[in-house]
Design a protein around this motif. Structure first.
Motif, short mmCIF file in Angstrom:
data_model
loop_
_atom_site.label_atom_id
_atom_site.label_comp_id
_atom_site.label_asym_id
_atom_site.label_seq_id
_atom_site.Cartn_x
_atom_site.Cartn_y
_atom_site.Cartn_z
N TYR A 1 -2.01 -16.98 32.15
CA TYR A 1 -1.11 -16.02 32.78
C TYR A 1 -0.62 -16.53 34.13
O TYR A 1 0.57 -16.42 34.46
N GLN B 1 3.20 -17.46 35.42
CA GLN B 1 3.81 -17.03 36.69
C GLN B 1 4.33 -18.23 37.47
O GLN B 1 5.41 -18.19 38.05
N PHE C 1 7.49 -19.43 35.85
CA PHE C 1 8.56 -18.47 36.11
C PHE C 1 9.18 -18.74 37.46
O PHE C 1 10.41 -18.81 37.61
N TYR D 1 12.77 -20.12 38.66
CA TYR D 1 13.62 -19.33 39.56
C TYR D 1 14.21 -20.22 40.64
O TYR D 1 15.42 -20.22 40.88
N ASN E 1 10.18 -6.68 34.79
CA ASN E 1 11.00 -7.82 35.17
C ASN E 1 11.92 -7.46 36.33
O ASN E 1 13.13 -7.42 36.18
N VAL F 1 12.76 -9.10 38.92
CA VAL F 1 13.60 -10.18 39.43
C VAL F 1 14.93 -10.26 38.69
O VAL F 1 15.99 -10.36 39.28
N TYR F 2 14.89 -10.27 37.36
CA TYR F 2 16.12 -10.41 36.58
C TYR F 2 16.54 -9.14 35.84
O TYR F 2 17.69 -9.00 35.46
N PRO G 1 3.00 -8.45 32.55
CA PRO G 1 4.30 -8.90 32.05
C PRO G 1 4.59 -10.38 32.30
O PRO G 1 4.20 -10.94 33.33
N ALA H 1 8.17 -12.82 31.96
CA ALA H 1 9.60 -12.82 31.68
C ALA H 1 10.11 -14.25 31.55
O ALA H 1 9.42 -15.20 31.92
#
Lengths: 219, 222
Positions: free
Chosen positions: A90, A94, A97, A101, B48, B50-51, B63, B65
């Motif tokens: 997990y 993150q 992600f 970004y 989510n 952020v998006y 979660p 994403a």
């Protein structure tokens, strides 16, 4: 058998710097080959025929392209030292992600700040500051994006810090003022040998941008 | 804390379909939540922030994403029926192709919203170039991008096997043909025959109608 590691890179590229930082964190010896992107070498074209871009890591003759893919590769191959990604799936998700970004969001508005003027530049500046604030929010009170240890997300973003002086100069704003916690994180990262040895001096980067603007005829 | 798996998705989206394919391929049970994108739920906004986009995977309430991130999480959490190579170099290569496919989205987007004329000719040419690279350098002589069986690359590019046909029909240009792209054409047929894929595709007629309305809205907004 000794590993042969070569990095095809450009000194000013924040993407190439990510790979330099990762290699330094792991203590990997490698040969750095500076590339001239206006006159691409046969080696670069052979090793990255699809994108023809740097950075490219060549490990025992085999090329790996795309900076974040290279960093993950380095972490997987040299897994016995300085893990860059967390071990928990997990937490890894993150990390991926947030690195994604940074990859999707930061470069384009940053570039527009120094390469455009007027409304376009103002829009880009607003967008850029917003993105930095989101990242600052994600950092929170942690010393690093990864928590207690410097890792994947830190590497993905800290390399932009040597370009902050460029954005601030052309955008006429202060990142310290807008995002003080983020700047504290930058200073913390810059104390690491892997970072200060891999990132160029911000004044050199600013000089380089003046040069780029001149040769591309950007006012 | 519950260990259940939830997928927040949108039926015509190839991004949420990829997540479903991966979970099904690994035999992971999940609850599916259809999201109304014109009226986004509290759950989506919370999971989510952020998006504010689908798909979102929730595992034990936590979660994740971004479909590419979700797919890697699924692969690491449920290692049965592996969807990524074990060897680091091959994994890097798989990730390269997943990223390539993602980056070239706008190229196909341009084709999708193009109207007949110079703009469309250029869009078709650009799309064909990308497809050629996928065929020659991505797929090579393999049956699937994953070799003998599908892997995350096939799933990431899976939209080419169903959604792209709708694009081709709407713009009235066929790019993936046995004469122009024989191996990619064969891959489309093979991919669609994989049981997990075959049983988990949106209805073609319904999808075509949905994509037609999106296309018309985009064109009128230009």
């Amino acid at each position: 058998m000794a590993d042969e590691v070569i990095l095809l890179d450009l000194w000013s590229s924040m993407f190439g710097m990510r790979v330099r930082v990762a290699l330094a964190e792991k203590g990997i010896e490698y040969e750095y080959k500076e590339q001239d992107l206006r006159n691409k070498s046969p080696l670069l074209l052979e090793m990255n025929p699809i994108h023809k871009k740097i950075p490219v890591l060549i490990h025992n003759g085999k090329p790996i392209c795309e900076s974040l893919i290279i960093v993950q590769y380095i972490d997987e191959v040299w897994h016995h030292k300085a893990p860059l990604l967390p071990s928990d799936p997990y937490q890894r998700a993150q990390a991926r992600f947030w690195a994604d970004y940074v990859d999707k969001k930061v470069y384009a508005p940053g570039r527009k700040i120094w390469a455009t003027k007027g409304d376009e530049q103002e829009e880009a500046k607003k967008e850029f500051i917003e993105i930095l604030k989101v990242l600052e929010g994600e950092l929170g009170e942690k010393p690093y994006f990864g928590g207690e240890s410097f890792g994947f997300v830190d590497i993905s973003f800290v390399t932009f810090s040597c370009w902050f002086h460029v954005y601030e100069t052309f955008g006429n704003f202060s990142i310290e003022k807008e995002c003080p916690k983020l700047m504290a994180w930058v200073k913390r990262c810059q104390e690491r040998e892997s970072v200060f040895k891999s990132l160029p001096d911000e004044k050199k980067v600013l000089e380089f941008v003046y040069f780029l603007k001149k040769i591309f005829g950007i006012e | 804390m519950e260990e259940g798996v939830k997928v927040v998705g949108f039926w015509p989206s190839p991004y949420s379909q990829k997540v479903i394919w991966a979970l099904k391929q690994k035999g992971v049970a999940y609850d599916y939540i259809e999201e109304d994108l014109s009226n986004k739920s509290q759950l989506l906004m919370k999971s989510n922030p952020v998006y504010k986009k689908i798909p979102v995977l929730l595992h034990g309430g936590k979660p994740i994403a971004e479909s590419s991130v979700i797919l890697e999480y699924i692969e690491e959490t449920w290692p049965q029926n592996p969807l990524l190579p074990k060897e680091a170099y091959e994994r890097a290569s798989a990730r390269f192709w997943i990223q390539f496919g993602a980056e070239k989205g706008p190229t196909f987007g341009s084709l999708f919203t193009s109207t007949a004329g110079e703009e469309q000719d250029k869009a078709a040419k650009d799309a064909l170039e990308v497809l050629k690279i996928l065929e020659e350098q991505g797929l090579g002589n393999n049956k699937f991008f994953g070799g003998d069986s599908i892997n995350l690359v096939d799933l990431a590019l899976g939209w080419l096997a169903h959604w792209f046909q709708c694009i081709e029909e709407l713009v009235e240009i066929k790019l993936i043909e046995p004469t122009t792209l024989p191996r990619l054409h064969a891959w489309v047929e093979n991919f669609n025959q994989v049981p997990v894929i075959h049983e988990n595709l949106p209805d073609k007629k319904r999808l075509l109608a949905h994509m037609k309305s999106i296309r018309e809205m985009s064109i009128s907004a230009k």
